[in-house]
Each structure stands twice: as C-alpha cells, then as structure tokens.
Design a protein around this motif. Structure first.
Motif, PDB file in Angstrom:
ATOM      1  N   TYR A  76     -11.038  23.698 -11.963  1.00 58.75           N
ATOM      2  CA  TYR A  76     -10.949  25.150 -11.786  1.00 58.75           C
ATOM      3  C   TYR A  76     -11.569  25.575 -10.461  1.00 58.75           C
ATOM      4  N   ARG A  77     -12.722  25.016 -10.142  1.00 57.91           N
ATOM      5  CA  ARG A  77     -13.400  25.375  -8.890  1.00 57.91           C
ATOM      6  C   ARG A  77     -12.489  25.114  -7.700  1.00 57.91           C
ATOM      7  N   LYS A  78     -11.878  23.947  -7.682  1.00 58.19           N
ATOM      8  CA  LYS A  78     -11.004  23.580  -6.573  1.00 58.19           C
ATOM      9  C   LYS A  78      -9.793  24.501  -6.483  1.00 58.19           C
ATOM     10  N   MET A  79      -9.128  24.735  -7.626  1.00 54.18           N
ATOM     11  CA  MET A  79      -7.900  25.533  -7.625  1.00 54.18           C
ATOM     12  C   MET A  79      -8.175  27.003  -7.369  1.00 54.18           C
ATOM     13  N   ALA A  80      -9.273  27.532  -7.963  1.00 58.70           N
ATOM     14  CA  ALA A  80      -9.594  28.953  -7.769  1.00 58.70           C
ATOM     15  C   ALA A  80      -9.938  29.232  -6.312  1.00 58.70           C
ATOM     16  N   LEU A  81     -10.669  28.335  -5.671  1.00 60.93           N
ATOM     17  CA  LEU A  81     -10.976  28.515  -4.250  1.00 60.93           C
ATOM     18  C   LEU A  81      -9.710  28.427  -3.403  1.00 60.93           C
ATOM     19  N   PHE A 154     -18.095  32.345 -12.905  1.00 59.70           N
ATOM     20  CA  PHE A 154     -18.176  30.892 -12.699  1.00 59.70           C
ATOM     21  C   PHE A 154     -19.161  30.553 -11.589  1.00 59.70           C
ATOM     22  N   PHE A 155     -19.149  31.371 -10.534  1.00 59.77           N
ATOM     23  CA  PHE A 155     -20.049  31.138  -9.407  1.00 59.77           C
ATOM     24  C   PHE A 155     -21.343  31.931  -9.541  1.00 59.77           C
ATOM     25  N   HIS A 156     -21.617  32.434 -10.741  1.00 65.79           N
ATOM     26  CA  HIS A 156     -22.876  33.124 -11.050  1.00 65.79           C
ATOM     27  C   HIS A 156     -23.109  34.315 -10.137  1.00 65.79           C
ATOM     28  N   GLY A 157     -22.048  35.051  -9.813  1.00 66.52           N
ATOM     29  CA  GLY A 157     -22.198  36.266  -9.022  1.00 66.52           C
ATOM     30  C   GLY A 157     -22.496  36.021  -7.562  1.00 66.52           C
ATOM     31  N   SER A 158     -22.353  34.792  -7.072  1.00 63.93           N
ATOM     32  CA  SER A 158     -22.661  34.496  -5.676  1.00 63.93           C
ATOM     33  C   SER A 158     -21.721  35.251  -4.758  1.00 63.93           C
ATOM     34  N   ASP A 159     -22.193  35.458  -3.544  1.00 65.56           N
ATOM     35  CA  ASP A 159     -21.383  36.129  -2.540  1.00 65.56           C
ATOM     36  C   ASP A 159     -20.137  35.297  -2.249  1.00 65.56           C
ATOM     37  N   HIS A 160     -18.957  35.923  -2.261  1.00 63.52           N
ATOM     38  CA  HIS A 160     -17.724  35.190  -2.031  1.00 63.52           C
ATOM     39  C   HIS A 160     -17.711  34.521  -0.669  1.00 63.52           C
ATOM     40  N   PHE A 161     -18.269  35.178   0.304  1.00 59.97           N
ATOM     41  CA  PHE A 161     -18.243  34.596   1.640  1.00 59.97           C
ATOM     42  C   PHE A 161     -19.224  33.448   1.767  1.00 59.97           C
ATOM     43  N   ASP A 162     -20.299  33.476   1.008  1.00 62.65           N
ATOM     44  CA  ASP A 162     -21.180  32.315   0.953  1.00 62.65           C
ATOM     45  C   ASP A 162     -20.442  31.139   0.327  1.00 62.65           C
ATOM     46  N   ILE A 163     -19.617  31.438  -0.690  1.00 64.89           N
ATOM     47  CA  ILE A 163     -18.853  30.382  -1.351  1.00 64.89           C
ATOM     48  C   ILE A 163     -17.812  29.804  -0.396  1.00 64.89           C
ATOM     49  N   PHE A 164     -17.089  30.702   0.303  1.00 61.81           N
ATOM     50  CA  PHE A 164     -16.006  30.258   1.158  1.00 61.81           C
ATOM     51  C   PHE A 164     -16.498  29.537   2.407  1.00 61.81           C
ATOM     52  N   PHE A 165     -17.634  30.006   2.979  1.00 56.54           N
ATOM     53  CA  PHE A 165     -18.072  29.487   4.269  1.00 56.54           C
ATOM     54  C   PHE A 165     -19.463  28.888   4.248  1.00 56.54           C
ATOM     55  N   GLY A 166     -20.065  28.739   3.062  1.00 55.08           N
ATOM     56  CA  GLY A 166     -21.429  28.216   2.967  1.00 55.08           C
ATOM     57  C   GLY A 166     -21.491  26.747   3.347  1.00 55.08           C
ATOM     58  N   PRO A 167     -22.688  26.185   3.225  1.00 59.22           N
ATOM     59  CA  PRO A 167     -22.881  24.799   3.638  1.00 59.22           C
ATOM     60  C   PRO A 167     -22.067  23.796   2.831  1.00 59.22           C
ATOM     61  N   ASP A 168     -21.573  24.219   1.647  1.00 60.79           N
ATOM     62  CA  ASP A 168     -20.771  23.303   0.836  1.00 60.79           C
ATOM     63  C   ASP A 168     -19.281  23.503   1.045  1.00 60.79           C
ATOM     64  N   ALA A 169     -18.917  24.313   2.049  1.00 60.07           N
ATOM     65  CA  ALA A 169     -17.513  24.655   2.234  1.00 60.07           C
ATOM     66  C   ALA A 169     -16.673  23.426   2.539  1.00 60.07           C
ATOM     67  N   ASP A 170     -17.244  22.420   3.172  1.00 64.24           N
ATOM     68  CA  ASP A 170     -16.489  21.226   3.527  1.00 64.24           C
ATOM     69  C   ASP A 170     -16.753  20.082   2.574  1.00 64.24           C
ATOM     70  N   SER A 171     -17.350  20.365   1.426  1.00 58.93           N
ATOM     71  CA  SER A 171     -17.668  19.309   0.481  1.00 58.93           C
ATOM     72  C   SER A 171     -16.405  18.801  -0.187  1.00 58.93           C
ATOM     73  N   GLU A 172     -16.553  17.718  -0.923  1.00 62.65           N
ATOM     74  CA  GLU A 172     -15.408  17.115  -1.594  1.00 62.65           C
ATOM     75  C   GLU A 172     -14.773  18.070  -2.573  1.00 62.65           C
ATOM     76  N   ASP A 173     -15.595  18.934  -3.181  1.00 62.59           N
ATOM     77  CA  ASP A 173     -15.045  19.865  -4.172  1.00 62.59           C
ATOM     78  C   ASP A 173     -14.213  20.955  -3.528  1.00 62.59           C
ATOM     79  N   ASN A 174     -14.496  21.301  -2.287  1.00 58.06           N
ATOM     80  CA  ASN A 174     -13.747  22.364  -1.626  1.00 58.06           C
ATOM     81  C   ASN A 174     -12.455  21.839  -1.033  1.00 58.06           C
ATOM     82  N   LEU A 175     -12.537  20.691  -0.409  1.00 56.14           N
ATOM     83  CA  LEU A 175     -11.380  19.980   0.104  1.00 56.14           C
ATOM     84  C   LEU A 175     -10.638  20.702   1.208  1.00 56.14           C
ATOM     85  N   PHE A 176     -11.088  21.864   1.603  1.00 57.54           N
ATOM     86  CA  PHE A 176     -10.416  22.556   2.692  1.00 57.54           C
ATOM     87  C   PHE A 176     -11.337  23.609   3.254  1.00 57.54           C
TER      88      PHE A 176
END
Length: 386
Positions: A76-81, A154-176
């Motif tokens: 879900y995390r991968k597809m929703a992002l 799902f992201f516990h109310g985190s900032d969407h832009f932190d999710i999209f561009f945060g330090p984990d943006a290039d992680s395996e789970d993001n994939l893009f």
C-alpha cells in the motif's frame, strides 16, 4: 430410489468453488466401510463452478492472496505514494488512488478479508449470509471512505511533502523520486504564481510562538501544573485545507524553577500549507508578590521597625511561604539596611528541590517626623557617650 450426497468445497477466492456428487442406489450400503469393500469408484459429477466477481484487491496492490499484513502495508505504501494525485498527473490517478485505499481497507480488516476471500467484492456488498451491519463495517459497492484520510492515517498525519521528499524518498520502499517525474502543477490550494516556493524542498518549520507564563512564588515553592488553552490552525487530512482546533497544554512548573525558564511543546502551534507546525514555548515570569522579592532561591522580606525598636531591641515575626510565623529576636541595635537570615526558609533549589534557599530579612527603620524638645534633651543626654 436414488439418494444424492453432495460435498461442497469452498476454495480460495482466486480458485473456482466446486462440488462433487455421489450417486447411491438404494441397495448400496450406507456405511463407509462397505463402500470401500465394494471397490466401486465414486461417481463424481461436476456440479457448478463459482468465480467470485468484482475487483481483485490483491491484484490492485500487487500482492499474492496469501500475503500477510506487513506485506500488504508495504505494498500500500508503495502504490499510494506512486498514485497520489498530488504527485501523479495521470488522468486516472485519483481513481487509482481511491481503489488502492479501498483494497488496503478491506485486506487489513480480518473480517472483511475473510468475507472477500470467500465471496469476492459482491460478498462484501451483499453480506452473503453474514450481517455486515452487525460487524459495523458494511461495504457498499463503490468505495465510500476518504482515500486521503486513509493515506494520512497510514503515515500518522506526517507532512505530505516530508513523505514525498524526505530523507527516505529514495529508499527501496519509495522506488521513485516523484519530484523528478511530476511537476506539482495541480497541488490543491497552491496557485501557479506562488513562485514555486514549495517545489522540490521540504516545508520549513514555522517560527516558535512564545508566551509568558506568570507564576506566584507560592506556585514556585510548591510546584504546580498550569492548564493553558490554545487555539491553533491545522491541516486537514487532504493536506490542503485548514481547520481551527482548541487544545489544552499542561505546563508542569517544577519546584524552584527560576524566572526565564523555558518550557517548549514541540509542533503544537499553527500549521500552514507552507510550514510544519510551530513549537510553542512558555517562559516563566515571577508575579509581583505583596511581601517578598525573589533573589534566586532566596526570598527577601522587608521588616519595618520603629527607631525605638531599632535602638532598644525587639522581636520581629516574619511570615513564611508556607503560612507560618517565624519569631526573629533582635537584641542588638539595628541599623537601617541591616540583614538577618532564616536559613532554609526560602525557595527549593531547582536542581535539588530537597534543599532550600534562605529567607532574608532586611530591616527598614522608621524615623519619626519630629521629636518634642524635652525628648530631644533626654536623647542628647542618653547618647552623649555614643
């Protein structure tokens, strides 16, 4: 006479549901043992083949039907992002995003998943022998939930832009990296002429909001909790619009804390589309006291005595912070500005509350406005050798 014995086998949702029929004549033995001895093979007749209808939620998330909850969440995390409409400019991104949320909501709910595995989407819609209302989660055809709320939860109310561009943006789970692929041309609430301030960078935290917090010496002496009600602006789950909400912050003031002490509540202030929630900081300020002045962990009390008391001696009753009266005998001549100390009767030390400062007594001698002539002569005579 012919007896029909049927056996149904409900398989997984992706496998046809079949049954088999055994034809038994009246003269056949009904026991399983005699059946085995007869050596006659059972006559199996295909009866029906049922294929659950509706959406394939496993396919939507790209997981197998035996996936566990962690695998579903990761998918879900991968597809929703990937299909979030604030990142994906495809025309069908919004519908796909809702379908992903619907699949996640069904497959992570054990009751819904069990019904879906047996009867498919139509089973969720119709109940299929089960009262969906009794489960408190009836499914009605098209997804009725809020896909953006599901995403935010799902992201516990985190900032969407932190999710999209945060330090984990290039992680395996993001994939893009969504920024490298999508122009953010249609982020709701941000017109094209905003100068592109938010493109490609994380939101900055707003400047901390600072409030004074007046406290009495008695509150510092005992310690206290202040209940401070604030009103703040917060982003809605859609990440665009704002709502106003009230919250009560419990400010714990510990024994002996000094004026200027700061108590900070991280990210409890206003939030805007451009800024993450601000910190709220309370700064202690001592209220003016009718009897004492504060000097660190000491408190200063001014005792007013007459000239006669200053010269002839007296006993001064000094009030304490815990409402006692401490007698302070003074047999020597007391000069204006003289100081006496009552040890351990001040405020607690902030780093060691079991120890206390002193109650400092400063004397103020009250002189008469005039002296009668006869009294003046007596004083002259009495003080001739001083």
């Amino acid at each position: 006479m012919v007896l029909i014995w049927t056996q149904f086998g409900v398989k997984h949702k992706n496998v046809n549901v079949k049954c088999k029929v055994r034809v038994m004549h009246r003269d056949d033995s009904s026991s399983s043992s005699s059946s085995g001895e007869s050596g006659k093979p059972e006559q199996e007749v295909p009866c029906l083949s049922i294929k659950p209808t509706g959406k394939d939620f496993y396919k939507v998330l790209g997981v197998s039907s035996d996936s566990n909850e962690d695998e579903i969440k990761k998918a879900y995390r991968k597809m929703a992002l990937k299909f979030h409409p604030d990142k994906n400019s495809d025309a069908d991104a919004e519908d796909k995003f809702k379908e992903i949320a619907e699949a996640y909501e069904v497959l992570t709910d054990p009751k819904k998943r069990s019904i879906y595995d047996q009867f498919g989407e139509e089973g969720l819609k119709n109940g299929n022998g089960m009262s969906m209302a009794s489960q408190g989660s009836a499914h009605r055809g098209n997804f009725q939930g809020d896909a953006h709320a599901t995403f935010s939860s799902f992201f516990h109310g985190s900032d969407h832009f932190d999710i999209f561009f945060g330090p984990d943006a290039d992680s395996e789970d993001n994939l893009f990296n969504p920024f490298s692929r999508f122009p953010f041309s249609h982020v709701g609430g941000f017109p094209p002429n905003d100068g592109g301030a938010r493109k490609g960078r994380r939101r900055l935290q707003a400047v901390a909001v600072v409030h004074e917090l007046p406290v009495t010496l008695e509150e510092v002496f005992r310690g206290c909790t202040k209940h401070m009600k604030i009103t703040r602006s917060r982003l809605n789950p859609d990440g665009r619009s704002l709502r106003s909400e009230d919250k009560v912050l419990n400010v714990v003031v510990k024994k002996g804390w000094k004026a200027g002490t700061k108590i900070t509540f991280p990210r409890e202030g206003d939030e805007t589309p451009n800024n993450t929630p601000a910190d709220i900081t309370f700064v202690l300020r001592d209220k003016k006291h009718p009897q004492y002045k504060r000097d660190g962990s000491n408190i200063v009390y001014t005792a007013k005595i007459t000239l006669k008391e200053a010269l002839c001696g007296c006993t001064v009753n000094v009030p304490t912070l815990d409402n006692r009266m401490m007698p302070l005998p003074c047999s020597d001549v007391i000069k204006p500005g003289a100081v006496r100390r009552l040890r351990g009767e001040g405020l607690p030390h902030p780093k060691s509350p079991s120890q206390r400062g002193d109650l400092v007594v400063e004397f103020q001698v009250l002189f008469p406005d005039r002296i009668p002539p006869q009294s003046r002569e007596i004083i002259k005579h009495s003080l001739a050798k001083c």
